[in-house]
Write an enzyme that holds these catalytic residues in place. Sequence first.
Site, short mmCIF file in Angstrom:
data_model
loop_
_atom_site.label_atom_id
_atom_site.label_comp_id
_atom_site.label_asym_id
_atom_site.label_seq_id
_atom_site.Cartn_x
_atom_site.Cartn_y
_atom_site.Cartn_z
N LEU A 197 90.75 23.73 27.25
CA LEU A 197 91.06 24.42 26.00
C LEU A 197 91.28 23.34 24.95
CD1 LEU A 197 93.66 27.11 27.15
CD2 LEU A 197 91.27 27.47 26.58
N ASP A 198 90.88 23.60 23.72
CA ASP A 198 91.09 22.65 22.65
C ASP A 198 92.58 22.38 22.44
OD1 ASP A 198 88.38 22.44 22.19
OD2 ASP A 198 88.38 23.91 20.55
N ARG A 199 92.88 21.21 21.95
CA ARG A 199 94.27 20.78 21.78
C ARG A 199 95.12 21.77 20.97
NH1 ARG A 199 96.05 14.65 20.68
NH2 ARG A 199 98.22 14.94 21.16
#
Length: 88
Positions: free
Chosen positions: A65-67
């Site tokens: 998942l993106d930051r």
Amino acid sequence: MSEFAPDRLQVLYEDNHLIAVHKPAGVLVQGDRSGDPSLMDTIKEHIKKKYGKPGKVFLGLVHRLDRPVSGVVLFARTSKAAARLSEQ
């Protein structure tokens, strides 16, 4: 740098093959050049301590998942589980 601390790890599910954890927003799933703590390193340390594992701990990254996003991240605890999940 995120405010994530290893003692705040939320394990949602864990068995011999898989571990699912909550990823807070702002936390890296996998380490990068920033050197900020990553979820993957934290989980490896969790497994090492919980099961008294010597040496390196295998942990297969099934997805990321993106930051800036929060959510559930699934990791494989064995290479066989990682291969099967990757096929799916």
